[in-house]
Design a protein around this motif. Structure first.
Motif, short mmCIF file in Angstrom:
data_model
loop_
_atom_site.label_atom_id
_atom_site.label_comp_id
_atom_site.label_asym_id
_atom_site.label_seq_id
_atom_site.Cartn_x
_atom_site.Cartn_y
_atom_site.Cartn_z
N ASP A 293 16.79 63.25 42.45
CA ASP A 293 16.03 62.80 43.41
C ASP A 293 14.69 62.34 43.26
O ASP A 293 14.00 62.38 44.23
CB ASP A 293 16.13 63.79 44.61
CG ASP A 293 17.87 63.82 45.24
OD1 ASP A 293 18.58 63.06 44.97
OD2 ASP A 293 17.80 64.95 45.77
N ARG A 294 14.43 62.07 42.06
CA ARG A 294 13.15 61.78 41.64
C ARG A 294 12.89 60.22 42.05
O ARG A 294 13.91 59.29 42.08
CB ARG A 294 12.80 61.63 40.15
CG ARG A 294 13.15 62.76 39.39
CD ARG A 294 12.17 64.07 39.67
NE ARG A 294 10.95 63.64 39.29
CZ ARG A 294 9.70 64.23 39.69
NH1 ARG A 294 9.81 65.13 40.19
NH2 ARG A 294 8.57 63.81 39.12
N ILE A 295 11.69 59.83 42.62
CA ILE A 295 11.30 58.67 43.29
C ILE A 295 11.10 57.65 42.27
O ILE A 295 11.60 56.40 42.57
CB ILE A 295 9.84 58.76 43.84
CG1 ILE A 295 9.81 57.63 44.98
CG2 ILE A 295 8.84 58.63 42.75
CD1 ILE A 295 10.81 57.66 46.12
N GLU A 296 11.22 57.97 40.73
CA GLU A 296 11.42 56.77 39.84
C GLU A 296 12.71 56.40 39.87
O GLU A 296 12.88 55.35 38.90
CB GLU A 296 10.84 57.52 38.52
CG GLU A 296 9.44 58.03 38.53
CD GLU A 296 9.51 59.78 38.66
OE1 GLU A 296 8.65 60.28 38.10
OE2 GLU A 296 10.39 60.03 39.70
N THR A 297 13.71 57.04 40.37
CA THR A 297 15.24 56.54 40.07
C THR A 297 15.27 55.16 40.89
O THR A 297 15.96 54.17 40.38
CB THR A 297 15.97 57.59 40.81
OG1 THR A 297 15.97 58.95 40.02
CG2 THR A 297 17.54 57.04 41.04
N TYR A 298 14.77 55.10 41.92
CA TYR A 298 14.85 54.02 42.90
C TYR A 298 14.79 52.53 42.25
O TYR A 298 15.39 51.64 42.42
CB TYR A 298 14.26 54.06 44.35
CG TYR A 298 15.05 55.31 44.90
CD1 TYR A 298 16.23 55.21 45.67
CD2 TYR A 298 14.25 56.55 44.91
CE1 TYR A 298 16.74 56.65 46.29
CE2 TYR A 298 14.92 57.73 45.31
CZ TYR A 298 16.03 57.63 45.97
OH TYR A 298 16.60 58.82 46.63
N PRO A 299 13.49 52.62 41.61
CA PRO A 299 13.19 51.01 41.05
C PRO A 299 14.18 50.54 40.00
O PRO A 299 14.27 49.45 39.88
CB PRO A 299 11.79 51.32 40.26
CG PRO A 299 11.00 52.54 41.23
CD PRO A 299 12.36 53.43 41.55
#
Length: 612
Positions: A293-299
């Motif tokens: 669930d790292r925020i860097e996943t979404y891009p």
């Protein structure tokens, strides 16, 4: 003369004012009457829906669906042979479990060649015929795509081990640290635990580094901080889109990106917890703070969506879509839809709340809360979806109760958005029994023992489909199937349910037919508890019949009062009901008091809502 003229002018002005007032009042009354009449008689103008926004999506676990060649393993030709079942069931789209070349350590989720069909499932020609046949029947085909990791047997990984060109940085590698107690040993760069047991870091003696694997050692993690890798996976998706697929289910998205190392090469340790557990958020004695669930996943996902949108624009035809898998909290899950600023992610981020938040002891208001929970957090303009089972969790009928099967199917079909069915749910299949000796799931083998393996095993929900009461349930002519067939297949199978006048499958067909009505595709939703155990769901749309689901989720009969139901006028007519209900199709309900048996569901049809 002047005074008289003034008086007459005043009278004229007053008369005009009165006339204007009366006319205005009459105009308002007439307008109000006209609006009231129109609001009662005219259905609202409805937005056309794209094919996926209200479809029935069916998950096929290819290995367990139908074996066409007698080797005990389901295959693509088997799927093609039984597309008639999906058509009869009212299914509009299918997503296939991984069919790419694989050593099958994790049964296809370890891919050794993304551009080839696994030999046990068939050939590219078989795949092309399947897609063409499905499309001719109005059924979309989506593929299960694994972007988080490959197999350690993939050529990409072999070249990465040897540091060949750009492949050197295709995976996550780390030096680790000297072992102070053993000079010839290296220690992993963090305490990260694999979901399947042991360290998340595996030493490679050729490259002299550790590689990262969140799952088995045979599933090395792609380095998705590397834009070259992101583009390479995009190219693989384009290959399959060019073959005619209608989209992808993107696997294991919460694990795409991990926390980066510090300047010394050390990765941050996941926090330790005192109680050992294995959940979607905890592996052993650590929480997955830095590995999930790292925020860097979404891009990364948003970039792939940009690619897909561009492909749709350039090639035309029906929309190709993304489904996304992610067991995450509600805020992180909603980011899979996209951002408030307009970036787009998955068309359908899977909603697992009925798996993770609801049990066979949940009350009616728990069900209502789970529904409102998703719809409250879902961004404006997005499409909901509802999942009750899949290949990674115990079957719906086993997690709940047999008497609840039809109610759960009705709930899935009557909620707004995409209704998702895992193969076998339409006939109420339960988990099959798989002994320790027959267990093949790597998670159960790694985590479990002969006494505890069933706590971890994903084999029971993956046992072969029950087609009929012939040997091996009509799944295969082989003397032994890859997993044993469920022991109850002679009593619980599709052929029997098609013959029986009342069955789960016939209820399922009635429900998928009902989804064609505008009330379900466009209508408003009201949901709540009539009592502790009786759930109500009301779908209403001006000018169209009102549809109501009543579902007793409890273990005992429950008497409720119907006057509390919004937008339902009696008498109402039973459209369909649970197989064990005494009220059959066409039964008329006049009384405000109604007693439901344990697990009983009724779908009622009432007159249209005329105005709001």
């Amino acid at each position: 003369m002047h005074a008289e003229s003034a008086v007459n002018s005043g009278r004229t002005a007053r008369a005009v004012a009165v006339s204007v007032t009366v006319m205005a009042s009459l105009g308002l009354i007439a307008g109000g009457v006209t609006w009231a009449v129109l609001s009662r008689l005219s259905p609202p103008e409805l937005r056309p829906l794209d094919w996926w926004e209200h479809c029935v999506l069916y998950q096929i676990h290819v290995r367990s669906y139908k074996d066409s060649d007698g080797d005990g393993i389901g295959d693509l030709n088997g799927v093609a042979m039984r597309l008639d079942h999906l058509k009869d069931a009212g299914v509009k789209a299918v997503w296939l479990s991984p069919i790419f070349s694989s050593p099958q350590v994790d049964f296809g989720y370890d891919i050794s060649d993304y551009l080839e069909i696994h030999y046990e499932y068939g050939t590219m020609a078989d795949f092309d015929r399947l897609v063409a046949k499905a499309h001719s029947m109005g059924i979309k085909i989506l593929l299960d795509f694994v972007p988080n990791h490959s197999s350690s047997e993939h050529q990409y990984f072999k070249d990465s081990v040897k540091r060949v060109g750009e492949y050197a940085d295709y995976y996550v590698w780390a030096d680790g640290f000297p072992d102070p107690s053993n000079a010839s040993n290296r220690l992993p760069p963090s305490n990260w635990e694999s979901l399947f047991g042991g360290s998340m870091w595996e030493w490679n003696n050729v490259r002299k580094q550790f590689y990262l694997h969140q799952f088995t050692t045979g599933q090395p993690e792609f380095n998705l901080r590397n834009p070259v890798v992101v583009k390479k996976l995009e190219g693989i998706m384009k290959f399959w889109l060019d073959q005619g697929v209608d989209g992808f289910r993107l696997d294991a998205l919460p694990h795409l990106v991990e926390a980066p190392p510090d300047a010394t090469g050390r990765y941050p340790d996941n926090p330790e917890v005192p109680v050992k557990a294995f959940t979607h958020f905890q592996t052993g004695t650590t929480m997955q703070l830095y590995t999930k669930d790292r925020i860097e996943t979404y891009p990364v996902l948003y970039e792939w969506r940009d690619f897909l949108d561009q492909y749709n624009e350039e090639h035309g035809g029906d929309t190709r879509i993304f489904l996304s898998e992610g067991y995450a909290n509600i805020s992180m899950t909603m980011l899979y839809y996209g951002t408030e600023s307009g970036r787009r992610g998955a068309h359908v981020p899977f909603n697992f709340d009925f798996i993770t938040m609801i049990t066979n002891t949940s009350a009616a208001r728990d069900f209502a809360y789970v529904i409102d929970h998703w719809l409250t957090y879902m961004p404006f303009g997005m499409t909901a979806n509802w999942v009750f089972g899949n290949h990674d969790n115990n079957r719906m009928a086993s997690r709940f109760r047999d008497t609840m099967v039809d109610g759960l199917l009705a709930l899935d079909m009557m909620l707004p958005g995409v209704a998702i069915t895992y193969q076998g749910e339409e006939i109420g299949m339960r988990d099959g029994y798989v002994s320790w000796e027959d267990t093949v799931d790597v998670l159960a083998c790694n985590r479990g023992t002969p006494d505890t393996y069933l706590e971890f095993s994903r084999d029971p929900p993956r046992t072969p489909f029950h087609w009929d009461d012939s040997p091996n349930a009509g799944f295969s002519s082989a003397p032994k199937t890859w997993l044993p067939v469920g022991l109850d297949y002679r009593e619980l199978n599709l052929a029997k349910q098609k013959r029986d006048p009342i069955s789960h499958f016939k209820v399922y067909q009635k429900l998928t037919t009902l989804r064609n009505e505008k009330t379900l595709s466009h209508g408003r939703l009201e949901v709540g508890g009539l009592s502790l155990n009786t759930l109500y769901l009301v779908r209403h749309l001006r000018g169209h019949d009102t549809l109501v689901l009543l579902f007793n989720v409890g273990k005992a009969p429950d008497t409720v009062r119907l006057e509390r139901l919004p937008y339902l006028a009696l008498p109402a007519t039973v459209y369909t009901s649970s197989t064990h209900s005494m009220r059959r199709e066409g039964y008329r309900i006049y009384s405000q008091e109604l007693t439901l048996a344990d697990g009983e569901m009724l779908v009622l049809r009432g007159p249209p809502v005329t105005c709001y």
